[in-house]
Scaffold this motif. Sequence first.
Motif, PDB file in Angstrom:
ATOM      1  N   GLN A 242       0.824  -1.204   0.000  1.00 44.36           N
ATOM      2  CA  GLN A 242       0.000   0.000   0.000  1.00 44.36           C
ATOM      3  C   GLN A 242       0.860   1.257   0.000  1.00 44.36           C
ATOM      4  O   GLN A 242       0.569   2.233  -0.699  1.00 44.36           O
ATOM      5  N   ILE A 243       1.932   1.225   0.775  1.00 48.63           N
ATOM      6  CA  ILE A 243       2.817   2.384   0.848  1.00 48.63           C
ATOM      7  C   ILE A 243       3.551   2.566  -0.475  1.00 48.63           C
ATOM      8  O   ILE A 243       3.731   3.701  -0.945  1.00 48.63           O
ATOM      9  N   ALA A 244       3.958   1.464  -1.115  1.00 49.03           N
ATOM     10  CA  ALA A 244       4.635   1.550  -2.410  1.00 49.03           C
ATOM     11  C   ALA A 244       3.725   2.199  -3.446  1.00 49.03           C
ATOM     12  O   ALA A 244       4.160   3.065  -4.217  1.00 49.03           O
ATOM     13  N   GLN A 245       2.447   1.800  -3.451  1.00 53.64           N
ATOM     14  CA  GLN A 245       1.497   2.387  -4.399  1.00 53.64           C
ATOM     15  C   GLN A 245       1.303   3.878  -4.120  1.00 53.64           C
ATOM     16  O   GLN A 245       1.252   4.695  -5.055  1.00 53.64           O
ATOM     17  N   THR A 246       1.214   4.228  -2.840  1.00 49.60           N
ATOM     18  CA  THR A 246       1.023   5.638  -2.471  1.00 49.60           C
ATOM     19  C   THR A 246       2.195   6.480  -2.926  1.00 49.60           C
ATOM     20  O   THR A 246       2.023   7.583  -3.470  1.00 49.60           O
ATOM     21  N   ILE A 247       3.412   5.962  -2.713  1.00 55.48           N
ATOM     22  CA  ILE A 247       4.618   6.694  -3.113  1.00 55.48           C
ATOM     23  C   ILE A 247       4.633   6.929  -4.618  1.00 55.48           C
ATOM     24  O   ILE A 247       4.975   8.008  -5.101  1.00 55.48           O
ATOM     25  N   VAL A 248       4.239   5.909  -5.378  1.00 54.81           N
ATOM     26  CA  VAL A 248       4.205   6.023  -6.839  1.00 54.81           C
ATOM     27  C   VAL A 248       3.158   7.045  -7.267  1.00 54.81           C
ATOM     28  O   VAL A 248       3.405   7.919  -8.117  1.00 54.81           O
ATOM     29  N   HIS A 249       1.952   6.969  -6.669  1.00 55.85           N
ATOM     30  CA  HIS A 249       0.868   7.886  -7.043  1.00 55.85           C
ATOM     31  C   HIS A 249       1.211   9.331  -6.712  1.00 55.85           C
ATOM     32  O   HIS A 249       0.821  10.255  -7.430  1.00 55.85           O
ATOM     33  N   LEU A 250       1.939   9.538  -5.620  1.00 56.39           N
ATOM     34  CA  LEU A 250       2.308  10.895  -5.227  1.00 56.39           C
ATOM     35  C   LEU A 250       3.493  11.429  -6.018  1.00 56.39           C
ATOM     36  O   LEU A 250       3.812  12.621  -5.932  1.00 56.39           O
ATOM     37  N   GLY A 251       4.131  10.548  -6.774  1.00 53.89           N
ATOM     38  CA  GLY A 251       5.283  10.974  -7.559  1.00 53.89           C
ATOM     39  C   GLY A 251       6.496  11.283  -6.718  1.00 53.89           C
ATOM     40  O   GLY A 251       7.327  12.116  -7.093  1.00 53.89           O
ATOM     41  N   ILE A 252       6.620  10.615  -5.576  1.00 53.99           N
ATOM     42  CA  ILE A 252       7.742  10.857  -4.677  1.00 53.99           C
ATOM     43  C   ILE A 252       8.967  10.112  -5.190  1.00 53.99           C
ATOM     44  O   ILE A 252       8.910   8.912  -5.477  1.00 53.99           O
ATOM     45  N   ASP A 253      10.059  10.821  -5.328  1.00 55.55           N
ATOM     46  CA  ASP A 253      11.291  10.251  -5.880  1.00 55.55           C
ATOM     47  C   ASP A 253      12.182   9.729  -4.763  1.00 55.55           C
ATOM     48  O   ASP A 253      12.772  10.502  -4.009  1.00 55.55           O
ATOM     49  N   LEU A 254      12.277   8.411  -4.667  1.00 52.21           N
ATOM     50  CA  LEU A 254      13.176   7.783  -3.710  1.00 52.21           C
ATOM     51  C   LEU A 254      14.374   7.159  -4.409  1.00 52.21           C
ATOM     52  O   LEU A 254      15.038   6.279  -3.870  1.00 52.21           O
ATOM     53  N   GLN A 255      14.646   7.655  -5.626  1.00 59.58           N
ATOM     54  CA  GLN A 255      15.753   7.115  -6.399  1.00 59.58           C
ATOM     55  C   GLN A 255      17.074   7.356  -5.659  1.00 59.58           C
ATOM     56  O   GLN A 255      17.338   8.435  -5.149  1.00 59.58           O
ATOM     57  N   GLY A 256      17.882   6.314  -5.630  1.00 62.10           N
ATOM     58  CA  GLY A 256      19.160   6.412  -4.943  1.00 62.10           C
ATOM     59  C   GLY A 256      19.089   5.992  -3.489  1.00 62.10           C
ATOM     60  O   GLY A 256      20.123   5.923  -2.820  1.00 62.10           O
ATOM     61  N   ILE A 257      17.875   5.724  -2.989  1.00 60.16           N
ATOM     62  CA  ILE A 257      17.705   5.290  -1.607  1.00 60.16           C
ATOM     63  C   ILE A 257      17.311   3.817  -1.613  1.00 60.16           C
ATOM     64  O   ILE A 257      16.329   3.434  -2.267  1.00 60.16           O
ATOM     65  N   SER A 258      18.031   3.008  -0.917  1.00 57.74           N
ATOM     66  CA  SER A 258      17.717   1.581  -0.854  1.00 57.74           C
ATOM     67  C   SER A 258      16.471   1.370   0.002  1.00 57.74           C
ATOM     68  O   SER A 258      16.347   1.939   1.096  1.00 57.74           O
ATOM     69  N   THR A 259      15.537   0.568  -0.499  1.00 59.07           N
ATOM     70  CA  THR A 259      14.311   0.269   0.240  1.00 59.07           C
ATOM     71  C   THR A 259      14.117  -1.240   0.287  1.00 59.07           C
ATOM     72  O   THR A 259      14.463  -1.955  -0.650  1.00 59.07           O
ATOM     73  N   LYS A 260      13.541  -1.705   1.390  1.00 59.72           N
ATOM     74  CA  LYS A 260      13.269  -3.120   1.560  1.00 59.72           C
ATOM     75  C   LYS A 260      11.890  -3.290   2.189  1.00 59.72           C
ATOM     76  O   LYS A 260      11.381  -2.392   2.871  1.00 59.72           O
ATOM     77  N   ALA A 261      11.310  -4.465   1.972  1.00 59.16           N
ATOM     78  CA  ALA A 261       9.965  -4.723   2.489  1.00 59.16           C
ATOM     79  C   ALA A 261       9.960  -4.953   3.990  1.00 59.16           C
ATOM     80  O   ALA A 261       8.993  -4.620   4.668  1.00 59.16           O
ATOM     81  N   SER A 262      11.028  -5.510   4.521  1.00 66.02           N
ATOM     82  CA  SER A 262      11.061  -5.844   5.947  1.00 66.02           C
ATOM     83  C   SER A 262      12.383  -5.444   6.562  1.00 66.02           C
ATOM     84  O   SER A 262      13.386  -5.225   5.857  1.00 66.02           O
TER      85      SER A 262
END
Length: 283
Positions: A242-262
């Motif tokens: 849900q958070i991944a979808q929200t970030i995409v819809h808001l156009g938030i750029d997290l490029q260059g930042i490592s993200t993990k599910a857990s």
Amino acid sequence: MNTLSTQILDALQEDKRATLVQDWIEEAKARNGGLPRSAAADAGEVVSAMAHALRDGANVDSFNDPKWSALQQVLSDLSRSGAAQGQSVGQTSVFVLAIKKPLLSALQQRNGSDGVQLASAFWALTTLVDSMAQYMATTFQRAREEIITRQQEELLELSTPVVKLWEGVLAVPMIGTLDSNRTQVVMETLLQKIVDTGSELAIIDITGVPTVDTLVAQHLLKTVTAIRLMGADCIISGIRPQIAQTIVHLGIDLQGISTKASLADALSLALQRTGWRITRQAS
């Protein structure tokens, strides 16, 4: 010293003070129920400060007179003590208002049947005691606000702990809403911990953050930027679908930042980056 000041001061004389304090405490109990053990001692301090101010010529008609400062300090200490003990503003004010009856009784005995003088004395004394109660209420409210603010700061610190997961790896588990104040606390605490431990990686786990909007994302990005300025890197974990979808819809750029599910996945990545290899021992 005017007539009223002289009359009040007479009622506060040391040979009459014990009786006055006893009557005051009884009246306070009748109004307020239970009183703290220090009530009699507190009442004695108030009476002593009142007498001292009147001897110095304090203006009975104005509690803003600097000569009341010692009494104001006593009342302020009582208010802050009551606030710290969990009393209500009503309980604190009622306590000082209870002195009105024994003092008025003393004035009545002194003035006898002089109705004009008695009415004037009653009005002036009532105004003075009411001003004392108002001063206590104001100080009490200020003390409560200070206590609440301090408790909020302590809760912020408790709700954003920085833990050492591994050599060179720190983690901040975020739970609840992420606002500006909390972000500031997280940033300051995390950066100081990076300096203290010399850690190379910090994991910000947002599993417990209910929603991520543009403001929350901006707070996260500021924290990541600050971490990188300290020479460390950051991994954000807890990115649910849900958070991944929200970030995409808001156009938030997290490029260059490592993200993990857990958090487990983030720790595994952190260990790889820091040169650790974990293997399972064969049974």
